[in-house]
Design a protein around this motif. Sequence first.
Motif, mmCIF file in Angstrom:
data_model
loop_
_atom_site.group_PDB
_atom_site.id
_atom_site.type_symbol
_atom_site.label_atom_id
_atom_site.label_comp_id
_atom_site.label_asym_id
_atom_site.label_seq_id
_atom_site.Cartn_x
_atom_site.Cartn_y
_atom_site.Cartn_z
ATOM 1 N N GLU A 19 69.096 58.069 70.945
ATOM 2 C CA GLU A 19 68.821 58.993 69.839
ATOM 3 C C GLU A 19 68.918 60.456 70.260
ATOM 4 O O GLU A 19 69.228 61.311 69.441
ATOM 5 C CB GLU A 19 67.425 58.721 69.259
ATOM 6 N N HIS A 20 68.618 60.731 71.522
ATOM 7 C CA HIS A 20 68.536 62.137 71.915
ATOM 8 C C HIS A 20 69.505 62.527 73.019
ATOM 9 O O HIS A 20 69.540 63.698 73.397
ATOM 10 C CB HIS A 20 67.108 62.464 72.347
ATOM 11 N N GLU A 23 70.236 64.780 78.097
ATOM 12 C CA GLU A 23 69.531 66.059 78.172
ATOM 13 C C GLU A 23 68.367 66.089 77.188
ATOM 14 O O GLU A 23 67.270 66.536 77.520
ATOM 15 C CB GLU A 23 70.479 67.214 77.836
ATOM 16 N N VAL A 101 74.048 54.092 67.896
ATOM 17 C CA VAL A 101 75.041 54.726 68.749
ATOM 18 C C VAL A 101 75.295 53.860 69.977
ATOM 19 O O VAL A 101 74.396 53.169 70.458
ATOM 20 C CB VAL A 101 74.531 56.116 69.171
ATOM 21 N N GLY A 105 79.271 55.155 75.271
ATOM 22 C CA GLY A 105 80.260 56.047 74.680
ATOM 23 C C GLY A 105 79.730 57.457 74.521
ATOM 24 O O GLY A 105 80.422 58.433 74.831
ATOM 25 N N SER A 110 79.452 63.342 76.783
ATOM 26 C CA SER A 110 78.544 64.429 77.158
ATOM 27 C C SER A 110 78.796 64.858 78.594
ATOM 28 O O SER A 110 79.614 64.279 79.296
ATOM 29 C CB SER A 110 77.104 63.969 76.999
ATOM 30 N N LEU A 160 82.352 53.911 65.494
ATOM 31 C CA LEU A 160 80.970 54.383 65.585
ATOM 32 C C LEU A 160 80.891 55.879 65.311
ATOM 33 O O LEU A 160 80.014 56.351 64.575
ATOM 34 C CB LEU A 160 80.411 54.073 66.983
ATOM 35 N N VAL A 161 81.822 56.622 65.908
ATOM 36 C CA VAL A 161 81.836 58.068 65.685
ATOM 37 C C VAL A 161 82.031 58.366 64.205
ATOM 38 O O VAL A 161 81.275 59.135 63.593
ATOM 39 C CB VAL A 161 82.964 58.733 66.507
ATOM 40 N N ARG A 164 79.220 57.271 61.810
ATOM 41 C CA ARG A 164 78.026 58.098 61.963
ATOM 42 C C ARG A 164 78.247 59.480 61.372
ATOM 43 O O ARG A 164 77.356 60.042 60.736
ATOM 44 C CB ARG A 164 77.699 58.194 63.450
ATOM 45 N N ALA A 165 79.434 60.036 61.579
ATOM 46 C CA ALA A 165 79.709 61.363 61.029
ATOM 47 C C ALA A 165 79.752 61.310 59.502
ATOM 48 O O ALA A 165 79.214 62.183 58.825
ATOM 49 C CB ALA A 165 81.031 61.903 61.577
ATOM 50 N N ASP B 111 72.092 64.014 68.896
ATOM 51 C CA ASP B 111 71.043 64.222 67.899
ATOM 52 C C ASP B 111 71.228 65.541 67.167
ATOM 53 O O ASP B 111 70.477 65.852 66.252
ATOM 54 C CB ASP B 111 69.657 64.121 68.534
ATOM 55 N N ARG B 113 73.538 65.836 65.304
ATOM 56 C CA ARG B 113 74.187 65.394 64.070
ATOM 57 C C ARG B 113 73.371 65.815 62.844
ATOM 58 O O ARG B 113 73.931 66.261 61.839
ATOM 59 C CB ARG B 113 74.341 63.879 64.040
ATOM 60 N N VAL B 161 87.017 58.896 73.604
ATOM 61 C CA VAL B 161 85.881 58.304 74.323
ATOM 62 C C VAL B 161 86.387 57.460 75.493
ATOM 63 O O VAL B 161 85.950 57.608 76.638
ATOM 64 C CB VAL B 161 85.038 57.429 73.374
#
Lengths: 187, 187
Positions: A19-20, A23, A101, A105, A110, A160-161, A164-165, B111, B113, B161
Motif C-alpha cells: 500500500e505504501h 519508502e 498491487v 512489480g 521504484s 494491474l497498472v 489501478r489507474a 500510494d 495514486r 515493469v
Amino acid sequence: MARAERSDLLPRLAEVFREHGYEGASLSLISQATGLGKGSLYHFFPGGKEEMAQAVLAEIDGWFAAQVFRPLREANDADADAAVAAMFGTVAAYFRSGRRVCLVGALSLSDARDRFGERLRAYFAEWVVALSQALVRAGHPPETADALAEEVVGGIQGALVLARALDRTEVFERILAGLRDRCAIRP
Amino acid sequence: MARAERSDLLPRLAEVFREHGYEGASLSLISQATGLGKGSLYHFFPGGKEEMAQAVLAEIDGWFAAQVFRPLREANDADADAAVAAMFGTVAAYFRSGRRVCLVGALSLSDARDRFGERLRAYFAEWVVALSQALVRAGHPPETADALAEEVVGGIQGALVLARALDRTEVFERILAGLRDRCAIRP
DNA sequence: GCCTTTCTGTACCTATCGGTCAACTGCGGA
DNA sequence: TCCGCAGTTGACCGATAGGTACAGAAAGGC
C-alpha cells in the motif's frame, strides 16, 4: 497481540509495503499494522526495514513458486493447457481482480529496485521460464513460446497498472481474459 | 544556474520523480537536481512538492497529447494504421526502450495514486480512447477495438515493469513489436 | 519456586523530512 | 540614480524518519 510469530507478521508487512511502497512504509505504519512496537519488530528483523522487505519478498516468491510456477512446471503434455488456464484464475484471485498491487512489480518501478534487484529479477525470470515451458508442452511452437510468455507476464503487470489507474477492475479481468485466449491452442 | 525558468525546471523535476518516486523525491534531491535552493523552488511552486508533481504530470500529459494522442485522433482512415505504427516508435523512444520509467504508471502503483488520481486516470483514459478510435479507422472491428487498445496501453506499461525488473531492454522492444503486430490489419 | 531465554514497550538518538522566512542580489524602468 | 520586484539563498522550524538501549514482562525448563 499475543506473542507474535515471525510468519504471522509477514502478510501484514506485505500489505503495508504494497500500500505504501518501500519508502512510504514507515516503521510507525508497520508498528501500527502489526500491533508490535519497534522493539519486537527489531527482535524479529534485526536488519530493520530492509530485512522485513526481503522476508516479505521471499514469502511472496515462495507462494508463487508453490501456487503458480510449480503447477506450470509439473504439468505434463496432456494437462499443460489446463495448467496455463488455471494460472490465470490463481493470479486473478491473488491480485483481487486488480485491486491489489503486485509488490514485486511496484518495487521494480521504484528506486528500491536497486536494493532488491536480484530478487525482483528472479521472480519474473522464473515466471517467464515456467510459463514458456508449459506453453511448449501445451503445443505452442518453441520458437514463439518465450515471447508469448513475456507478453503474458508483462501483460498481467500492465493490467494491474491500468486497472489501478483507471480504477476499473473489469479492465484487469478483460485483459487477463484476452491473454488467456492467446495462450489457448487453436485447433 | 542562471535565472531559472519554470519550464526549464520541469524536465529535471520529472527525472527526479521518475527515479525516486513521489515520496522518495526529497526537496534536497530536487534542489540538487535543479541547482536551485528551496527558496527558489517555493517561488516557482508555492504549493511545494505536490505542485511540482502536478506541474510535471501536466507537462507529461501535454507532451503525450501533442505527440501521441493527437496524431492518433487526427489520422484519417487512409493513414490510421500508419499512425498506430508510428505511436509505437514514439513511445519506444520516449521510454528509452524501457530504460526510462513511466511516471504516470509508477505513481499509479504507489500510494501517491490517491493524491493524483484524476490526472493518472485521465492520462490512460485519453490514451485508450485515442488508440481505440484510430484502430477502428484503421479497419479493426469496433466491438473489439476498445479491448485491443486497453491491451496495448496496458501491455506497454507491463513491458516497462518487466524490462526494468529483468534489466533487459530487448524484452521491452520485443513486447512492443508483438503489440504492434496485433494492431496491424491482416489482409 | 526459580532462572534463563524470548519477547515487548518506550524513551531516546541523530538525521532528514517538507516547509517558512527574512535578508540579499541584480536587473529594468522611471 | 534609485526604486521595485522577481529571483535566490541558507538558516531555521517542528515533525518524523530509521534505529538503539534498556528495563521489564511472559514463557519454559528444572
